[in-house]
Design a protein around this motif. Sequence first.
Motif, PDB file in Angstrom:
ATOM      1  N   UNK A  20      18.218   5.415  28.352  1.00 23.60           N
ATOM      2  CA  UNK A  20      18.650   4.592  27.225  1.00 23.60           C
ATOM      3  C   UNK A  20      17.937   3.253  27.128  1.00 23.60           C
ATOM      4  N   UNK A  21      17.238   2.847  28.158  1.00 23.33           N
ATOM      5  CA  UNK A  21      16.520   1.575  28.076  1.00 23.33           C
ATOM      6  C   UNK A  21      15.179   1.719  27.363  1.00 23.33           C
ATOM      7  N   UNK A  22      14.712   2.938  27.168  1.00 24.64           N
ATOM      8  CA  UNK A  22      13.433   3.172  26.494  1.00 24.64           C
ATOM      9  C   UNK A  22      13.643   3.258  24.990  1.00 24.64           C
ATOM     10  N   UNK A  23      12.625   2.878  24.246  1.00 25.20           N
ATOM     11  CA  UNK A  23      12.671   3.011  22.792  1.00 25.20           C
ATOM     12  C   UNK A  23      11.295   3.430  22.294  1.00 25.20           C
ATOM     13  N   UNK A  24      11.281   4.036  21.118  1.00 23.61           N
ATOM     14  CA  UNK A  24      10.047   4.467  20.480  1.00 23.61           C
ATOM     15  C   UNK A  24      10.210   4.343  18.968  1.00 23.61           C
ATOM     16  N   UNK A  25       9.162   3.864  18.300  1.00 26.65           N
ATOM     17  CA  UNK A  25       9.187   3.667  16.851  1.00 26.65           C
ATOM     18  C   UNK A  25       7.936   4.304  16.260  1.00 26.65           C
ATOM     19  N   UNK A  26       8.118   5.042  15.199  1.00 25.79           N
ATOM     20  CA  UNK A  26       6.984   5.599  14.464  1.00 25.79           C
ATOM     21  C   UNK A  26       7.087   5.178  13.007  1.00 25.79           C
ATOM     22  N   UNK A  27       5.944   4.974  12.385  1.00 24.88           N
ATOM     23  CA  UNK A  27       5.858   4.629  10.963  1.00 24.88           C
ATOM     24  C   UNK A  27       5.205   5.783  10.222  1.00 24.88           C
ATOM     25  N   UNK A  28       5.860   6.245   9.179  1.00 27.45           N
ATOM     26  CA  UNK A  28       5.371   7.383   8.411  1.00 27.45           C
ATOM     27  C   UNK A  28       5.122   6.947   6.974  1.00 27.45           C
ATOM     28  N   UNK A  29       3.974   7.290   6.450  1.00 26.36           N
ATOM     29  CA  UNK A  29       3.610   6.990   5.069  1.00 26.36           C
ATOM     30  C   UNK A  29       2.645   8.031   4.541  1.00 26.36           C
ATOM     31  N   UNK A  30       2.770   8.365   3.277  1.00 25.25           N
ATOM     32  CA  UNK A  30       1.912   9.373   2.646  1.00 25.25           C
ATOM     33  C   UNK A  30       1.990  10.705   3.373  1.00 25.25           C
ATOM     34  N   UNK A  31       3.154  11.008   3.950  1.00 25.96           N
ATOM     35  CA  UNK A  31       3.373  12.304   4.561  1.00 25.96           C
ATOM     36  C   UNK A  31       2.850  12.476   5.970  1.00 25.96           C
ATOM     37  N   UNK A  32       2.412  11.423   6.628  1.00 24.79           N
ATOM     38  CA  UNK A  32       1.918  11.561   8.008  1.00 24.79           C
ATOM     39  C   UNK A  32       2.249  10.303   8.806  1.00 24.79           C
ATOM     40  N   UNK A  55      11.039   5.403  12.008  1.00 25.54           N
ATOM     41  CA  UNK A  55      11.960   6.211  12.802  1.00 25.54           C
ATOM     42  C   UNK A  55      12.090   5.566  14.176  1.00 25.54           C
ATOM     43  N   UNK A  56      13.273   5.047  14.472  1.00 22.95           N
ATOM     44  CA  UNK A  56      13.529   4.325  15.715  1.00 22.95           C
ATOM     45  C   UNK A  56      14.430   5.185  16.594  1.00 22.95           C
ATOM     46  N   UNK A 100       0.817  -1.218   0.000  1.00 22.36           N
ATOM     47  CA  UNK A 100       0.000   0.000   0.000  1.00 22.36           C
ATOM     48  C   UNK A 100       0.848   1.264   0.000  1.00 22.36           C
ATOM     49  N   UNK A 101       1.918   1.297   0.811  1.00 23.51           N
ATOM     50  CA  UNK A 101       2.717   2.516   0.968  1.00 23.51           C
ATOM     51  C   UNK A 101       4.084   2.316   0.315  1.00 23.51           C
ATOM     52  N   UNK A 102       4.331   3.117  -0.697  1.00 22.33           N
ATOM     53  CA  UNK A 102       5.630   3.061  -1.368  1.00 22.33           C
ATOM     54  C   UNK A 102       6.696   3.808  -0.592  1.00 22.33           C
ATOM     55  N   UNK A 158      -2.425   3.725  16.545  1.00 23.26           N
ATOM     56  CA  UNK A 158      -2.360   3.832  15.092  1.00 23.26           C
ATOM     57  C   UNK A 158      -3.644   4.451  14.569  1.00 23.26           C
ATOM     58  N   UNK A 159      -3.601   4.878  13.318  1.00 20.64           N
ATOM     59  CA  UNK A 159      -4.804   5.361  12.672  1.00 20.64           C
ATOM     60  C   UNK A 159      -5.798   4.221  12.491  1.00 20.64           C
ATOM     61  N   UNK A 160      -7.042   4.581  12.257  1.00 24.01           N
ATOM     62  CA  UNK A 160      -8.084   3.570  12.132  1.00 24.01           C
ATOM     63  C   UNK A 160      -7.826   2.669  10.940  1.00 24.01           C
ATOM     64  N   UNK A 161      -7.561   3.237   9.786  1.00 23.89           N
ATOM     65  CA  UNK A 161      -7.283   2.464   8.579  1.00 23.89           C
ATOM     66  C   UNK A 161      -5.791   2.557   8.279  1.00 23.89           C
ATOM     67  N   UNK A 162      -5.016   1.700   8.949  1.00 22.75           N
ATOM     68  CA  UNK A 162      -3.563   1.754   8.755  1.00 22.75           C
ATOM     69  C   UNK A 162      -3.059   0.724   7.766  1.00 22.75           C
ATOM     70  N   UNK A 163      -3.964  -0.082   7.187  1.00 24.47           N
ATOM     71  CA  UNK A 163      -3.608  -1.026   6.114  1.00 24.47           C
ATOM     72  C   UNK A 163      -2.474  -1.970   6.511  1.00 24.47           C
ATOM     73  N   UNK A 164      -2.508  -2.447   7.752  1.00 21.99           N
ATOM     74  CA  UNK A 164      -1.541  -3.454   8.197  1.00 21.99           C
ATOM     75  C   UNK A 164      -0.216  -2.912   8.672  1.00 21.99           C
TER      76      UNK A 164
END
Length: 446
Positions: A261-273, A214-215, A207-209, A294-300
């Motif tokens: 340093x023991x904490x981590x956070x990951x975000x996924x960005x697609x289509x500019x958001x 971001x880790x 779905x997302x090219x 996550x967004x409601x329709x995150x397409x997996x």
Amino acid sequence: MDQPVTPHWPCVTRPADAEVVFSKRPFHHLQEMNLGSEDDAHSLFTVVRYRGSALGWDDFAIRCGGSFRTAYPAGRIAQIGWGCHRLTRLMILRDGIRVGQTAVAVGLVNRYFVEGIQMFPGTPSRWRSIMQAVLRFLGPGNYRYGSPWSLEPARDRDLLAIGQICIKSSHPIDVFAIDFARWPSWEDYLKAVSSNAKRNAKKAMRTFDDLSFDHRTGLGCLRHAGPHVRLRYGLYTRKRLSPRVLRFATRFTVRVSVLKRRCFSITATGAGEVIAAFGGIRFGSNVYYLESSARKNNNGVSWLMMLRLIKQSYQRAPAGAFVTGYHRHGTPLSPGLEVFRAQCCAVAHPTSEILFSYAATEPAQPQQRDQSKSGRYLRLIRGLFSRLSSCTGNETAVSQRSDWPRFRADLAPIEAARVPARGFDHGGRPARSALDGEVFSVSRPG
């Protein structure tokens, strides 16, 4: 979760935790340790206050398989959360070697074990004896034992077997975790994962090219606070729940600021958001998955991020665990969480939170408490007061003059008798450890 004891340690470096470099000297003596019978084993353990460094405390907790709540700074946060005025850190010794440790938050009414007792591999069978020694040191009172993030088994029966204990309440908890040791390779685990989850992950890639991840770790996680809060608010709105965004943001900020340093956070960005965000903690060989939104329709995209995170955790520690959360018995279980845990092969580890009272029939360990600096000064002051009182004709004080030589002896230094913590002692020398006196060095990350 107890880690198996191997006959030799290879020379390895763990930069993700403490960069502790171990030598190749064996420590298999722990497997041959003769602790005697369960009835008299408590007399073989000595309890003293911990005087070492935070690094030494965390390294021992990791060795024992403790959760992130056993970390040195996490104990202070637990003390504040419970409204306690003092935090006591204890070491359990046998023949001068540390075999266990625990932190106890002391309040006006109750005392709280912060994540139970961490015991070195080879000693869990003596939990009752160690617990009895700790209770004798702390004295009678009301205690709470257990944690919703601990993989330690429920201790209700063990507590009842100690004696002088009355259990007031016990709340069963199931801690869900993926035990990586059940699969010999990542490919074998991936085969066990639900086909629906893998299908959703492939859908996200189609779905997302421009999908990117971001880790961040440590204080860098604070840069993700905004996306986490926005996605969390949308989740509350969709499920028609009361928006607890301020509480979420506060906990997220405090956790990152304390554990760093023991904490981590990951975000996924697609289509500019930002589409999805995950957050958690790495402690030792275990990874703790704390929050996601996550967004409601995150397409997996959520499943793609989850499988990537689990794969990274497996490659980091193939014998570790990926803890996905817990459920308290008697509370409603989210159907979505239940399906998620089943699809990723997470199994339940039963544990419990126990509130009990202890009525000691034996005095606390005076020989251990008398070794503290404050105890020596207190006895010295009492001795001086008795000598001054004897000059005024106080017969009670005169009867105590025979103890004056013992008070003078308290002035002698006892640095040789002090047991250093894991890590370096106060003189900068390598400290004695439970690993057969192995020599190891500690270097802080760059």
